[in-house]
Design a protein around this motif. Structure first.
Motif, short mmCIF file in Angstrom:
data_model
loop_
_atom_site.label_atom_id
_atom_site.label_comp_id
_atom_site.label_asym_id
_atom_site.label_seq_id
_atom_site.Cartn_x
_atom_site.Cartn_y
_atom_site.Cartn_z
N VAL A 264 74.90 72.52 -19.12
CA VAL A 264 75.64 73.22 -20.18
C VAL A 264 74.71 73.59 -21.33
O VAL A 264 73.88 72.80 -21.75
CB VAL A 264 76.84 72.35 -20.66
CG1 VAL A 264 76.38 71.06 -21.29
CG2 VAL A 264 77.75 73.12 -21.60
N ASN B 56 74.44 75.22 -25.47
CA ASN B 56 75.21 74.97 -26.70
C ASN B 56 76.42 75.87 -26.84
O ASN B 56 77.48 75.42 -27.29
CB ASN B 56 74.30 75.10 -27.93
CG ASN B 56 73.38 73.90 -28.06
OD1 ASN B 56 73.69 72.82 -27.56
ND2 ASN B 56 72.24 74.10 -28.71
N GLN C 281 78.20 77.28 -24.44
CA GLN C 281 79.23 76.84 -23.49
C GLN C 281 79.88 75.54 -23.97
O GLN C 281 81.09 75.37 -23.88
CB GLN C 281 78.60 76.62 -22.10
CG GLN C 281 78.13 77.91 -21.46
CD GLN C 281 77.13 77.66 -20.34
OE1 GLN C 281 76.38 76.67 -20.35
NE2 GLN C 281 77.10 78.56 -19.37
N TRP C 282 79.07 74.63 -24.48
CA TRP C 282 79.58 73.36 -24.97
C TRP C 282 80.58 73.58 -26.10
O TRP C 282 81.64 72.96 -26.14
CB TRP C 282 78.43 72.46 -25.40
CG TRP C 282 78.90 71.11 -25.90
CD1 TRP C 282 78.75 70.62 -27.16
CD2 TRP C 282 79.61 70.13 -25.16
NE1 TRP C 282 79.33 69.38 -27.24
CE2 TRP C 282 79.86 69.05 -26.03
CE3 TRP C 282 80.07 70.04 -23.84
CZ2 TRP C 282 80.55 67.90 -25.63
CZ3 TRP C 282 80.75 68.90 -23.45
CH2 TRP C 282 80.99 67.84 -24.33
N TYR D 173 83.60 74.56 -15.98
CA TYR D 173 82.79 73.35 -16.16
C TYR D 173 83.35 72.23 -15.29
O TYR D 173 84.56 72.06 -15.17
CB TYR D 173 82.68 72.94 -17.64
CG TYR D 173 83.91 72.35 -18.27
CD1 TYR D 173 84.11 70.97 -18.31
CD2 TYR D 173 84.87 73.17 -18.87
CE1 TYR D 173 85.23 70.42 -18.91
CE2 TYR D 173 85.99 72.63 -19.48
CZ TYR D 173 86.17 71.26 -19.49
OH TYR D 173 87.28 70.72 -20.09
N LYS E 122 78.98 65.26 -22.77
CA LYS E 122 78.15 66.43 -22.48
C LYS E 122 77.23 66.21 -21.29
O LYS E 122 77.05 67.10 -20.46
CB LYS E 122 77.35 66.82 -23.73
CG LYS E 122 76.64 68.15 -23.62
CD LYS E 122 75.97 68.54 -24.93
CE LYS E 122 75.28 69.89 -24.82
NZ LYS E 122 74.65 70.28 -26.08
#
Length: 195
Positions: free
Chosen positions: A13, A15, A17-18, A34, A54
């Protein structure tokens, strides 16, 4: 938003997308999915389930990639309309309980982990296995307690803590309700080798 599709590849992932995941941003739905390694489930970015760690997240640009890697669709957000069959979903919840019976688990926690509602989990679990998730967890805990009582000389306080039932009066009450004996009586009857 579709411009990002080309720059994203399946993998870890990033940043952006997070942020989409933790903000449940529906603008990213369809751009990526995800998957969460610890649950074996994959979701849309807009999924309202509890945010995963994460480091457990893997990104896929297509739902079929996640499926091919062994991840199952979320019951809550139903990525691309796919739905995990009840039996598979309950098998995953059961496996989670088997591995985390000594944690402080509630129906809400299990539903969150399994990406479903507590009501739906309770009903489906009972339909598939004939007992509720909490009854199942109680069976696992009591079976573990029996094992400890017979194979170790640990005191009840340690056994209770090891099986997720640190409240000793409650542990004794549940144990007696399930087995018909107190833990002490059970240990004595089963011929504890250390006594």
């Amino acid at each position: 938003m579709k411009v990002y599709l080309n720059k994203w590849r399946s993998g870890t992932v990033n940043n952006e997308q997070w942020q989409a995941i933790i903000q449940n941003d529906k603008n990213y739905d369809g751009l990526f999915y995800y998957a969460v390694k610890s649950t074996g489930i994959f979701c849309r970015p807009s999924c309202k389930s509890r945010p995963p760690k994460k480091e457990n997240v893997r990104i896929y640009t297509e739902a079929k990639e996640a499926l091919e890697q062994g991840f199952r669709p979320c019951k809550r957000c139903k990525p691309t309309g796919l739905r995990l069959p009840d039996e598979e979903w309950i098998t995953q919840i059961k496996a989670y309980i088997d591995n985390h019976y000594n944690d402080s688990l509630t129906l809400h926690t299990l539903a969150d982990i399994g990406h479903g509602s507590p009501y739906h989990l309770q009903r489906t679990f009972k339909k598939v296995l004939g007992i509720s998730p909490m009854e199942y967890m109680q069976q696992i805990r009591i079976n573990k307690a029996k094992e400890y009582l017979v194979t170790t000389n640990k005191p009840l306080v340690e056994i209770g803590a090891a099986i997720g039932m640190a409240n000793i009066p409650y542990f004794i009450t549940v144990f007696k309700k399930v087995t018909g004996l107190t833990p002490f009586q059970y240990r004595k009857k089963e011929g504890h080798p250390h006594e």
